[in-house]
Design an enzyme around this catalytic site. Structure first.
Site, PDB file in Angstrom:
ATOM      1  N   ASP A 478      65.721  96.224 -10.394  1.00  0.00           N
ATOM      2  CA  ASP A 478      65.451  96.504 -11.806  1.00  0.00           C
ATOM      3  C   ASP A 478      66.748  96.616 -12.608  1.00  0.00           C
ATOM      4  O   ASP A 478      67.851  96.748 -12.044  1.00  0.00           O
ATOM      5  CB  ASP A 478      64.647  97.816 -11.890  1.00  0.00           C
ATOM      6  N   ASP A 548      56.545  94.532 -18.477  1.00  0.00           N
ATOM      7  CA  ASP A 548      56.016  95.874 -18.224  1.00  0.00           C
ATOM      8  C   ASP A 548      54.647  96.047 -18.851  1.00  0.00           C
ATOM      9  O   ASP A 548      54.011  97.087 -18.690  1.00  0.00           O
ATOM     10  CB  ASP A 548      56.980  96.935 -18.787  1.00  0.00           C
TER      11      ASP A 548
END
Ligand code: DGJ
Length: 729
Positions: A478, A548
């Site tokens: 990430d 997301d």
């Protein structure tokens, strides 16, 4: 041979199966662009060019009496700077005598078998197909700079790649201020541009605009390719659609700050320049040194569908590497939206047990597993398991998960550091901060200065340490903030303009070392969802978390935009809870499954809280995805509806490589009362073959492609249909 040099005319002809690219060295030694488009046989494409005296467009000294000859109106392969071409430039530099002018003349060329590689940067590679490389060397003798233009011609794939090497052949330092990867000119025609803008949770939204006079700039200065502007654009005929019209794709293979400029000039010519973002860029090129630009992947096709197919194929086969390139990607369960930071071994095991019972193959432990990480304010940098949450440590947890028959994956965010971490306390100068200035914070974290060798080494040791110590099959890598305060405490002040690009050279090297040392680990890229979804990252991580936003209705648009350049096998997509955590929208689990299947497919919700009915559907979905995966990941995608239309549904179709099977998907996004039936024409089938359509009836491919298919009335909350079209004769 896909590359020819015609001695008599000074012309270079690059040919792929369906396209042709031509350029020529003119009487002044400039490398002129002539043509990029459909194949035109042996034709010399200099014939459409007529030159006029354009008054305020000046003339090179030797041509002062030929007022029709001007760099300002000429189509070029790599532009000059400061000598009378006033359009966007591919190159800018300053020299030791203070001058800032450069123009490049042809010196030599070389044609070689196979595909060139770019030192330190990812690039498209050949798999033994017919690929040739052309290297054209240009030079400015006044300032002693050589420019090598690289062209990779992938004949069967209809792909041409480009990159540039800039060499300082003099004795003095050259300060590079702009070093683009290419200049592409479309001297004639009227063009629309499609670009992919967005934001966190709504990436890659296609926008189609007619080119106005002036410069369109699409860029990122955020230290990542960004949620806001993907480094990929399409230029197409004004009336181009999915099936027809000339379309050009320009995809930059780079994950850092980028800039694409599209200029429609005074004479209606279009120039596209793309590469590393030159804002704040300044590179010290010492005597004898080279600077290599990132690569551009170009394609030219008739219709947007063919353009996408060209990109899907090259990314799948010639960009993505490693064991997972074309093989099955494990169906995973990720705990993020189930637990967020509130992880306990008990909860994790309960989800994992349920996952196993449903047919899931891998458990991914997301953010929150390490020391001092109870929210997103602390802990980044110290990659040590939190034994309060995981009393048996990470190895204890992994052993239990493995004992269930599940593989284990782990989330990390290695490029970041929290101020409240042992790493930051020990090495505050490893964080990117500008002198005498409090840094801009984002998610209350800082970015590590990866341009520093010690940071690179530390990250390699930390990540390889985790992979050696634990039985980890997958890493979710990430990156949750944009980079600001770009400054390296290890580089002298005149060279601070190198830091942003050096960061990515180091990141690519890190990924390269790790993927080579741990080839069995599947890496999934992520940057707050799809903030670093680009061909550069795909060279190391075969899949990238697309957004997301896991709401299937939002995802339809995000995945639709993504599909123009990137294949489904690269798109991280999960079924999440309803109501959705980002939008609050309620959708049926079937619809969520249909949308997530157009990606790598997994789940991200608390499986222990689901009804028996939902669990039964999940079981079916997993079995179905495993059956469909080869077609979705390796077949052809057809977008059957346009997102820009005010249609109330989205329809898309996959066709297997052998065309024996297809899958028709539809999601109704806005059910209408008493509406006309939804009707779509299928694509890509064998006209003479007979297909069973959803087991409902039998029909020839030609009929389905001309007469189409009419869906039954679909009402209720976001209904979806997935229809199998299977060849029977
Ligand atoms: C952003 C990612 O995109 C999410 O999926 C999740 O991993 C969080 N970060 C964790 O902090």
């Amino acid at each position: 041979m896909s590359i020819r040099f015609v001695d008599s005319t000074g012309q270079f002809v690059l040919e792929t199966a369906d396209t042709c690219y031509q350029m020529k060295v003119d009487e002044m030694g400039y490398l002129q662009h002539l043509y990029y488009g459909s194949k035109i046989g042996q034709n010399d494409m200099s014939y459409p060019f007529r030159t006029y005296d354009h008054g305020f467009s000046g003339n090179p000294y030797e041509m002062r009496l030929n007022r029709a000859y001007s760099l300002d109106s000429m189509a070029q392969e790599f532009t000059s700077f400061g000598v009378g071409d006033y359009r966007v430039t591919s190159f800018r530099a300053s020299f030791s005598d203070g001058s800032r002018c450069a123009e490049f003349h042809y010196v030599s060329h070389e044609i070689v078998e196979g595909k060139y590689a770019i030192p330190g940067l990812p690039s498209v590679y050949d798999n033994g197909e017919s690929v040739h490389t052309l290297i054209i060397t240009l030079k400015d003798f006044a300032v002693n700079v050589e420019v090598k233009l690289y062209y990779g011609v992938f004949e069967e794939l209809n792909i041409i790649t480009r990159a540039v090497e800039i060499v300082n052949t003099g004795k003095d330092i050259v300060w590079l201020r702009k070093a683009s990867s290419m200049c592409l000119e479309l001297p004639f025609g009227k063009w629309d541009m499609i670009h992919f803008h967005g934001r966190h949770c709504m990436e890659r939204q296609p926008e189609r605009v007619p080119l106005f006079h002036g410069v369109h700039t699409l860029s990122s200065g955020r230290g990542m390719s960004s949620h806001q502007h993907n480094p990929f654009i399409i230029l197409c005929d004004r009336d181009a659609n999915e099936d027809a019209g000339k379309c050009y794709g320009v995809m930059l293979m780079y994950s850092g700050n980028h800039k694409t400029e599209v200029e429609r000039d005074q004479f209606d010519g279009v120039r596209i320049v793309t590469g590393v973002n030159d804002d704040r860029f300044r590179w010290e090129l010492t005597a004898g040194a080279s600077f290599y630009t990132p690569e551009v992947i170009l394609t030219c096709a008739d219709g947007l569908t063919q353009l996408s197919h060209n990109y899907h194929r090259v990314i799948r086969r010639n960009v993505v590497r490693g064991e997972y390139k074309l093989s099955h990607r494990p169906v995973l369960i990720n705990n993020w939206e189930a637990t967020y930071f509130d992880i306990t071994e008990e909860k994790v095991m309960a989800i994992a047990e349920k996952a196993k019972a449903l047919g899931i193959e891998m458990f991914v432990l997301d953010d929150g597993w390490f020391k001092n990480r109870n929210d997103d304010n602390a802990g980044l940098g110290d990659w040590v398991p939190d034994t309060d949450k995981l009393p048996n440590g990470l190895d204890g947890l992994i052993a239990k998960i493995n004992a269930l028959g599940l593989r284990f994956g782990l989330w990390i965010e290695p490029e970041m550091v929290s101020e409240d971490s042992d790493l930051f306390r020990a090495h505050p100068d490893w964080a990117m901060t500008a002198p005498n200035r409090a840094p801009m914070m984002s998610r209350n974290q800082l970015v590590l200065d990866l341009s520093r060798q010690e940071v690179h080494d530390y990250l390699f040791a930390t990540i390889s340490g985790l992979l050696e110590k634990y039985n980890i099959s997958y890493i979710k890598w990430d990156f949750n903030r944009s980079i600001s305060d770009v400054y390296s405490h290890s580089i002298p002040s005149p060279r601070q303009g190198e830091v942003a690009h050096r960061y990515y050279l180091s990141l690519y090297k890190l990924y390269d070392r790790l993927t080579k040392q741990f080839p069995y680990v599947l890496f999934e890229g992520c940057a707050g969802g799809g903030g670093r979804f680009d061909a550069g990252m795909l060279a190391y991580s075969p899949q990238i978390w697309c957004s997301d936003n896991t709401d299937p209705i939002s995802r339809l648009k995000i995945q639709y935009g993504t599909s123009f350049g990137y294949p489904a096998c690269t798109v991280g997509a999960h079924v999440s809870a309803s109501p959705n955590h980002q939008t609050g929208r309620k959708t049926p689990i079937h619809t969520r499954g249909v949308v997530a299947m157009s990606g790598t497919f997994g789940y991200e919700l608390d499986l222990t809280a689901l009804s028996d009915e939902d669990c039964a559907q999940i079981k079916e979905q997993i079995a179905r995805f495993k059956e469909l995966e080869p077609m979705i990941h390796s077949g052809k995608l057809y977008r059957l509806s346009r997102m820009s239309d005010s249609t109330h549904y989205v329809a898309w179709q996959y066709v297997s490589e052998d065309q024996d099977r297809a899958l028709l998907n539809i999601v109704v996004t806005n059910p209408l009362a008493n509406s006309a039936p939804v009707h779509v024409r299928l694509k890509g089938l064998l006209p003479d073959a007979v297909y069973s359509v959803g087991g409902e009836f039998e029909c020839r491919g030609a009929a389905l492609m001309s007469g189409g298919y009419t869906f039954p009335r679909l009402t209720g909350d976001y209904p979806a249909v997935q229809l199998d079209i299977i060849r029977i004769k």
